[in-house]
Motif scaffolding. Structure first.
Motif, PDB file in Angstrom:
ATOM      1  N   GLU A  25       5.058  10.812  17.528  1.00  0.00           N
ATOM      2  CA  GLU A  25       5.839  11.769  16.731  1.00  0.00           C
ATOM      3  C   GLU A  25       5.733  11.529  15.235  1.00  0.00           C
ATOM      4  N   GLN A  26       5.059  10.454  14.806  1.00  0.00           N
ATOM      5  CA  GLN A  26       4.955  10.151  13.382  1.00  0.00           C
ATOM      6  C   GLN A  26       3.824  10.964  12.771  1.00  0.00           C
ATOM      7  N   THR A  27       4.146  12.168  12.320  1.00  0.00           N
ATOM      8  CA  THR A  27       3.117  13.110  11.890  1.00  0.00           C
ATOM      9  C   THR A  27       3.220  13.477  10.414  1.00  0.00           C
ATOM     10  N   GLU A  28       4.085  12.810   9.632  1.00  0.00           N
ATOM     11  CA  GLU A  28       4.146  13.127   8.211  1.00  0.00           C
ATOM     12  C   GLU A  28       2.764  12.979   7.594  1.00  0.00           C
ATOM     13  N   TRP A  29       2.410  13.900   6.710  1.00  0.00           N
ATOM     14  CA  TRP A  29       1.037  13.967   6.208  1.00  0.00           C
ATOM     15  C   TRP A  29       0.588  12.665   5.558  1.00  0.00           C
ATOM     16  N   TRP A  30       1.469  11.974   4.879  1.00  0.00           N
ATOM     17  CA  TRP A  30       1.102  10.785   4.127  1.00  0.00           C
ATOM     18  C   TRP A  30       0.827   9.576   5.017  1.00  0.00           C
ATOM     19  N   ARG A  31       1.196   9.642   6.289  1.00  0.00           N
ATOM     20  CA  ARG A  31       0.933   8.527   7.192  1.00  0.00           C
ATOM     21  C   ARG A  31      -0.542   8.430   7.574  1.00  0.00           C
ATOM     22  N   HIS A  32      -1.274   9.517   7.474  1.00  0.00           N
ATOM     23  CA  HIS A  32      -2.665   9.521   7.930  1.00  0.00           C
ATOM     24  C   HIS A  32      -3.608  10.189   6.928  1.00  0.00           C
ATOM     25  N   ALA A  33      -3.126  10.508   5.728  1.00  0.00           N
ATOM     26  CA  ALA A  33      -3.914  11.264   4.767  1.00  0.00           C
ATOM     27  C   ALA A  33      -5.095  10.474   4.225  1.00  0.00           C
ATOM     28  N   VAL A  34      -6.162  11.200   3.898  1.00  0.00           N
ATOM     29  CA  VAL A  34      -7.265  10.662   3.104  1.00  0.00           C
ATOM     30  C   VAL A  34      -7.117  11.254   1.707  1.00  0.00           C
ATOM     31  N   ILE A  35      -6.916  10.393   0.734  1.00  0.00           N
ATOM     32  CA  ILE A  35      -6.610  10.816  -0.633  1.00  0.00           C
ATOM     33  C   ILE A  35      -7.727  10.362  -1.556  1.00  0.00           C
TER      34      ILE A  35
ATOM     35  N   GLU B  36      11.331  19.808  -1.373  1.00  0.00           N
ATOM     36  CA  GLU B  36      10.647  20.165  -0.135  1.00  0.00           C
ATOM     37  C   GLU B  36       9.192  19.700  -0.178  1.00  0.00           C
ATOM     38  N   GLY B  37       8.594  19.557   0.996  1.00  0.00           N
ATOM     39  CA  GLY B  37       7.164  19.315   1.073  1.00  0.00           C
ATOM     40  C   GLY B  37       6.733  17.871   1.174  1.00  0.00           C
ATOM     41  N   GLN B  38       7.653  16.959   1.486  1.00  0.00           N
ATOM     42  CA  GLN B  38       7.291  15.553   1.689  1.00  0.00           C
ATOM     43  C   GLN B  38       6.559  14.982   0.469  1.00  0.00           C
ATOM     44  N   ARG B  39       7.252  14.933  -0.664  1.00  0.00           N
ATOM     45  CA  ARG B  39       6.692  14.320  -1.876  1.00  0.00           C
ATOM     46  C   ARG B  39       6.686  12.798  -1.688  1.00  0.00           C
ATOM     47  N   ILE B  40       5.699  12.113  -2.280  1.00  0.00           N
ATOM     48  CA  ILE B  40       5.517  10.698  -1.952  1.00  0.00           C
ATOM     49  C   ILE B  40       5.447   9.801  -3.185  1.00  0.00           C
ATOM     50  N   LEU B  41       5.745   8.522  -2.957  1.00  0.00           N
ATOM     51  CA  LEU B  41       5.576   7.450  -3.931  1.00  0.00           C
ATOM     52  C   LEU B  41       4.545   6.466  -3.381  1.00  0.00           C
ATOM     53  N   VAL B  42       3.593   6.076  -4.218  1.00  0.00           N
ATOM     54  CA  VAL B  42       2.513   5.175  -3.815  1.00  0.00           C
ATOM     55  C   VAL B  42       2.539   3.953  -4.737  1.00  0.00           C
ATOM     56  N   ALA B  43       2.581   2.770  -4.164  1.00  0.00           N
ATOM     57  CA  ALA B  43       2.695   1.544  -4.947  1.00  0.00           C
ATOM     58  C   ALA B  43       1.338   0.928  -5.229  1.00  0.00           C
ATOM     59  N   GLU B  44       1.036   0.752  -6.525  1.00  0.00           N
ATOM     60  CA  GLU B  44      -0.031  -0.161  -6.908  1.00  0.00           C
ATOM     61  C   GLU B  44       0.638  -1.511  -7.123  1.00  0.00           C
ATOM     62  N   ALA B  45       0.604  -2.344  -6.109  1.00  0.00           N
ATOM     63  CA  ALA B  45       1.306  -3.628  -6.159  1.00  0.00           C
ATOM     64  C   ALA B  45       0.358  -4.724  -5.671  1.00  0.00           C
ATOM     65  N   TRP B  46      -0.149  -5.513  -6.608  1.00  0.00           N
ATOM     66  CA  TRP B  46      -0.995  -6.659  -6.244  1.00  0.00           C
ATOM     67  C   TRP B  46      -0.059  -7.806  -5.873  1.00  0.00           C
ATOM     68  N   VAL B  47       0.366  -7.807  -4.609  1.00  0.00           N
ATOM     69  CA  VAL B  47       1.413  -8.714  -4.144  1.00  0.00           C
ATOM     70  C   VAL B  47       0.892  -9.534  -2.974  1.00  0.00           C
TER      71      VAL B  47
END
Length: 600
Positions: free
Chosen positions: A17-27, A296-307
């Protein structure tokens, strides 16, 4: 590292059921300076990007991430922002940005933009006001101004060093634009973890937090689908800004404090400097998440984190924080099957524990391109972001090409999201022979050339073979010189060529969607688990609606026979033919190759 699963256990179990676009997107990352130049000045721009979006639609990506295009003095290629709500004239106008977003959305491509919250440009209105206002002012409290140490405050407040080389502190009075006689006694210093032109903001200041709330809303209202957050592990510094280098030496030597405990670096993550990966950053991202969730539209945050370790990275993608965090541990692995498998397994273990996708990446604008990084016998250059210059050992281009194709096919077969850097789809190599006089990266200049810097991966990409600047610019101008032998890498040379890297990527993205590889479960292939130089993983559909897919990568020097019952559907090398069946035919996968095969 976390304990790894046994060979017959799953590395990753994906809930259907985990179908949010950002879980499997190619960016696809676009570096605006070097993607496409529409006006002919030699600098890429927003209209140029818009004119080439059809290439990305044909490639099959789900979204683009666009590196900074904000108004900037360009001391660090736009990562020194002077105005977060305007477009630098080099790149166009706000109207051009609106047109780009609209056209991308028309083509079904989402748009993620860069956000630079750790620092501003020293030409930002806030910093100009801070210089003028003087010590103790509200204006200076927006940044990290401190008094110096020693007689007359002549020593920096602590021993921190800039990521770009040299001290991380500059004294106000040493600037050419220092205030006049009114502040002649101003002995304060300001922190800049990067260039002197990039003063760090004070994220303890409510005004700073409120300003970035407003910036987020400004771009969300214009229709962007998310933000890649630059230096996401920065912003918050350890209380008291403690020294760092002395602690590094003590830990390395395991010296003991008078209390008997082993000396440990200050801060919330003892393995990191006290200016990175402090727990306070998570409060910021939890707040930002509430803002994005209003839209709306599942806006996302992406971390550039060298951790490091990966368990710390997973904290950034907990359910109420960011959506993705680049897996730099994967990027920095050597070309060695057991190392890759261990990182893949640990990545899934820590991310699955917080119900987050793993976000794979092999190249970006800060590291040596993987087509060159993997072109050394040991499988990696001296470091992922030190650069390669004309006097350095040069990568084997053919070896790098073969491994880059194999690494990309492995990455695109893994469950989770994945990022491509512009030119990855062309197997574009690093420009390793850039002359010193052409280099612009502040790292190169601040280290006196000791670090070659990042210009080699930022050279404008080739579109049309046999044309000036390879079609990057209508006038043939190019802000960085391109190699003379890139005709074979151009889009026009590779389009329609079944054996080209461009067509390999197009097929991979099509099959990735067809087989649902981004939302699959993953386990070892028992017949090959533990074999030296072999990474063999089985991708399965949790719903059981498609056949299993074998992801087989050979990093060793010996070819490997495909297990019985599998048929190759895609190969990174022409000498492992798609469609061949295993069994009596004895399909053999050569060294430095990845194949996707289906069961049955």
């Amino acid at each position: 590292m976390s304990p790894l699963p046994d060979a017959d256990q799953h590395l990753h179990l994906q809930a259907p059921e985990q179908t949010e676009w950002w879980r499997h997107a190619v960016i696809y990352q676009i570096y605006p300076r070097s993607f496409a130049d529409a006006d002919g000045d030699g600098m890429g721009d927003l209209p140029g990007i818009t004119s080439r979006l059809d290439h990305l639609a044909e490639l099959g990506v789900d979204a683009v991430w666009i590196s900074p295009f904000y108004r900037s003095p360009q001391k660090d290629a736009g990562y020194d922002v002077a105005d977060y709500r305007d477009i630098d004239p080099l790149f166009g106008t706000l109207e051009d940005a609106d047109a780009l977003i609209a056209e991308a959305h028309r083509l079904g491509i989402r748009v993620v933009v860069d956000l630079v919250p750790n620092h501003t440009s020293d030409q930002h209105g806030w910093f100009r006001a801070a210089l003028a206002a003087g010590p103790g002012s509200p204006e200076r409290d927006r940044y990290m101004f401190r008094e110096g140490k020693g007689p007359g405050g002549d020593q920096p407040p602590n021993d921190w060093e800039s990521i770009f080389g040299g001290a991380a502190w500059t004294r106000v009075r040493e600037r050419e634009d220092a205030p006049g006689s009114a502040w002649a006694e101003d002995g304060q210093w300001y922190l800049h973890l990067f260039d002197t032109s990039q003063p760090d903001l004070n994220w303890e200041n409510p005004e700073v937090r409120g300003e970035f709330d407003s910036i987020l809303r400004f771009w969300l209202d214009r229709g962007v689908d998310g933000f890649r957050v630059d230096v996401a592990h920065g912003m918050v510094k350890a209380e008291g800004l403690p020294d760092w280098s002395g602690h590094v030496e003590m830990v390395a030597g395991t010296e003991e404090t008078p209390g008997g405990d082993a000396a440990r670096p200050p801060g919330d993550n003892p393995g990191m400097p006290p200016y990175f990966d402090q727990d306070g950053v998570h409060e910021i991202y939890r707040h930002w998440r509430t803002i994005l969730d209003e839209y709306e539209g599942q806006r996302i945050l992406v971390a550039e984190a060298w951790v490091d370790p990966l368990e710390r990275l997973a904290r950034y993608v907990r359910s109420d924080e960011m959506h993705q965090a680049f897996n730099f541990a994967f990027l920095t692995q050597p070309w060695e099957a057991s190392a890759l498998r261990a990182t893949i397994a640990e990545s899934y273990a820590v991310n699955d524990s917080v119900d987050a996708p793993t976000t794979w990446v092999l190249s970006n604008h800060d590291v040596v391109r993987h087509a060159s990084r993997l072109g050394f016998a040991e499988g990696a250059a001296s470091g992922p972001n030190k650069g390669i210059g004309p006097q350095d050992p040069q990568p084997d281009r053919e070896l790098g090409l073969r491994r880059a194709r194999a690494a990309s096919l492995l990455m695109l077969g893994l469950p989770g999201s994945a990022y491509l850097y512009q030119g990855d789809e062309l197997a574009l190599p690093e420009h390793t022979t850039l002359p010193a006089e052409s280099r612009e990266d502040p790292t190169f200049h601040r280290t006196g050339g000791e670090e070659r810097g990042r210009d080699g991966c930022r050279v404008p990409i080739p579109w049309e073979a046999g044309t000036p600047a390879y079609g990057f610019s209508p006038t043939g101008e190019s802000w960085l010189p391109q190699p003379d032998d890139w005709d074979a890498y151009a889009v026009s040379s590779q389009r329609g060529d079944a054996g080209s890297t461009l067509e390999l990527h197009r097929q991979a993205l099509r099959l990735r969607r067809e087989y649902g590889l981004g939302t699959a479960s993953l386990a070892d292939e028992p017949q090959l688990a533990g074999a030296g130089g072999v990474l063999a993983l089985v991708s399965s559909d949790p719903a059981g609606e498609r056949p299993d897919v074998l992801l087989l990568t050979i990093t060793g020097t010996e070819p490997v026979e495909l297990p019985a019952g599998w048929s190759v559907v895609l190969s990174s090398a022409a000498d492992a033919a798609a469609g061949s069946s295993s069994g009596t035919d004895g399909v053999v996968v050569p060294a430095d190759t990845t194949v996707w095969a289906v069961r049955g």
